[in-house]
Design an enzyme around this catalytic site. Structure first.
Site, PDB file in Angstrom:
ATOM      1  N   ASN A  24      -5.126  -7.562 -25.982  1.00 30.18           N
ATOM      2  CA  ASN A  24      -4.524  -8.714 -25.046  1.00 30.18           C
ATOM      3  C   ASN A  24      -4.193  -8.217 -23.787  1.00 30.18           C
ATOM      4  O   ASN A  24      -3.317  -8.414 -23.307  1.00 30.18           O
ATOM      5  CB  ASN A  24      -3.745  -9.597 -25.723  1.00 30.18           C
ATOM      6  CG  ASN A  24      -3.285 -10.880 -25.043  1.00 30.18           C
ATOM      7  OD1 ASN A  24      -4.067 -11.572 -24.686  1.00 30.18           O
ATOM      8  ND2 ASN A  24      -1.962 -11.092 -24.737  1.00 30.18           N
ATOM      9  N   TYR A  31       0.816 -11.745 -26.506  1.00 26.64           N
ATOM     10  CA  TYR A  31       1.204 -13.105 -26.064  1.00 26.64           C
ATOM     11  C   TYR A  31      -0.080 -13.898 -25.773  1.00 26.64           C
ATOM     12  O   TYR A  31      -1.029 -13.513 -25.125  1.00 26.64           O
ATOM     13  CB  TYR A  31       2.101 -12.756 -24.772  1.00 26.64           C
ATOM     14  CG  TYR A  31       2.333 -14.339 -24.183  1.00 26.64           C
ATOM     15  CD1 TYR A  31       3.358 -15.176 -24.505  1.00 26.64           C
ATOM     16  CD2 TYR A  31       1.413 -14.825 -23.156  1.00 26.64           C
ATOM     17  CE1 TYR A  31       3.611 -16.250 -23.880  1.00 26.64           C
ATOM     18  CE2 TYR A  31       1.891 -15.980 -22.236  1.00 26.64           C
ATOM     19  CZ  TYR A  31       2.759 -16.765 -22.867  1.00 26.64           C
ATOM     20  OH  TYR A  31       3.091 -17.609 -21.985  1.00 26.64           O
ATOM     21  N   SER A  77       2.640  -5.304 -20.239  1.00 23.10           N
ATOM     22  CA  SER A  77       1.967  -5.151 -21.241  1.00 23.10           C
ATOM     23  C   SER A  77       2.881  -4.453 -22.306  1.00 23.10           C
ATOM     24  O   SER A  77       3.344  -3.592 -22.025  1.00 23.10           O
ATOM     25  CB  SER A  77       0.630  -4.238 -21.265  1.00 23.10           C
ATOM     26  OG  SER A  77      -0.057  -4.256 -22.389  1.00 23.10           O
ATOM     27  N   GLY A  78       2.653  -5.021 -23.691  1.00 25.77           N
ATOM     28  CA  GLY A  78       3.444  -4.186 -24.815  1.00 25.77           C
ATOM     29  C   GLY A  78       2.542  -3.554 -25.569  1.00 25.77           C
ATOM     30  O   GLY A  78       1.584  -3.986 -26.239  1.00 25.77           O
ATOM     31  N   SER A 131      -0.599  -7.744 -23.715  1.00 29.39           N
ATOM     32  CA  SER A 131      -0.617  -6.382 -24.662  1.00 29.39           C
ATOM     33  C   SER A 131      -1.330  -5.947 -25.472  1.00 29.39           C
ATOM     34  O   SER A 131      -2.495  -6.745 -25.740  1.00 29.39           O
ATOM     35  CB  SER A 131       0.887  -6.822 -25.580  1.00 29.39           C
ATOM     36  OG  SER A 131       1.879  -7.252 -24.842  1.00 29.39           O
TER      37      SER A 131
END
Length: 373
Positions: free
Chosen positions: A218, A146, A286-287, A248
């Site tokens: 990120n 993102y 977070s991914g 993420s």
């Protein structure tokens, strides 16, 4: 020390920041033979008509078996450390143990366009290899992080042309880092983040192989940041000390080691240790999603192959140095992403100004800690 193959952008090692392991010649994902990387980068500091925020985003493309005239399945494994994110095709990789086509990384709201573009690109690229207009079943891998703090993400500015630019421009050789491709608008540990890469050489028996990593960083927050085992984030000032983790990280590992799908899944799991070396705890927002693939054991498309496939695979008892190489590559790739990144934002149209990390200051902190024991 491995010379910097892309001297226009300084990397972590150029500042004397230490890392373990022996890198490949480029210290990049493209050290893995046949793997190409390309970018499309969108930067417009003035918002478009009717929009409020600048455009800072893009597409990163990774193409395995880039020189092949037809699609080549690659064995692969995936791991979800924290699932607040997307990586298309992951369910099939878990079931089938492979994927076909490129891997692309972009921003959260452009996954659909990038997936659509990747399918169109494959249909166009491989049309002549199928007699009689044979239909293709295509499921490319598209991942995201993102970038809405620095980019007009809701404007969905990534187009098919940007996807084609990244894929058509994919090449061997040095890989750009920092504010490029899908990493253009990303933030890591409160500093400007983005795209980073690194690699390691691994000897197994009498043969030498490569493990490479590319990250879109990120993630993390400032007080977590650890480099070379030192908590440097606590010692570096931050204009917005409450800027918490809101992003993420995508990690793509490539190797020419002959690894079976179950081994690549285990390798992908080591992504959690790799990013953990820099301090992240895998925050709730977070991914953290990891993909590992091998260019070894190339086979034709499954519907064209015979009933039995033969493959080579490393004995599991020899995997530990490979795990180590993956962890080391990821750790360095994250730092390279931050070191190469440029300060972004702070215009009258922005909500944030995100500073680039001062790599020289980090190196001084590490040297001082080393000298003091």
């Amino acid at each position: 020390m491995t010379p910097n193959p892309h001297p226009a952008i300084r990397r972590a090692r150029d500042f004397g920041i230490p890392f373990d392991g022996v890198p490949g010649p480029l210290n990049a994902l493209t050290d893995v033979p046949g793997v190409h990387v390309g970018f499309s980068t969108l930067v417009e500091e003035t918002p478009r008509l009717g929009r409020r925020l600048p455009v800072r985003t893009g597409v990163t493309a990774i193409v395995p078996h880039a020189g092949s005239a037809e699609p080549v399945p690659v064995f692969a494994g995936v791991h979800r450390f924290n699932g607040n994110g997307e990586m298309t095709g992951a369910h099939w990789i878990e079931d089938g143990g492979y994927f076909v086509g490129p891997v692309l990384i972009t921003n959260t709201h452009s996954v659909g366009m990038v997936h659509h573009g990747a399918v169109r690109w494959m249909l166009d690229r491989y049309r002549d290899t199928f007699d009689g207009g044979e239909p293709l079943w295509l499921l490319p891998v598209v991942a995201e992080t993102y970038d809405g703090l620095l980019n007009d993400i809701n404007g969905q500015h990534v187009t098919l042309e940007h996807v084609f630019e990244a894929l058509d421009g994919a090449a061997s050789g040095p890989v750009a880092e920092g504010n490029v491709g899908g990493g253009t608008g990303m933030i890591a540990y409160g500093f400007k983040g983005g795209t980073g890469t690194a690699s390691r050489r691994v000897d197994v028996g009498a043969s030498s192989f490569t493990v490479g990593a590319l990250v879109q960083a990120n993630h993390g927050q400032r007080d977590w940041l650890t480099i070379a085992g030192r908590p440097v984030g606590r010692l570096l000032s931050q204009s917005d000390p409450v800027l918490a983790e809101r992003g993420s990280i995508i990690v793509v590992l490539a190797t020419d080691l002959p690894l079976a799908p179950h081994q690549l899944q285990k390798l992908a799991r080591r992504g959690a240790i790799g990013i953990g070396r820099n301090g992240t705890v895998g925050g709730n927002s977070s991914g953290d999603i990891f993909l590992a693939f091998s260019t070894a054991n190339p086979h034709p498309l499954r519907h064209r192959a015979g009933p039995v496939l033969s493959l080579e695979m490393i004995n599991d008892e020899f995997l530990d140095p490979i795990y180590q190489a993956a962890v080391q590559s990821i750790e360095e790739a994250v730092v390279n992403a931050m070191v190469a990144a440029r300060t972004t934002g702070g215009t009258p149209h922005d909500r944030y100004r995100i500073e680039a990390i001062d790599a020289a200051a980090v190196a001084r902190l590490l040297a001082r800690d080393l000298a003091s024991g």
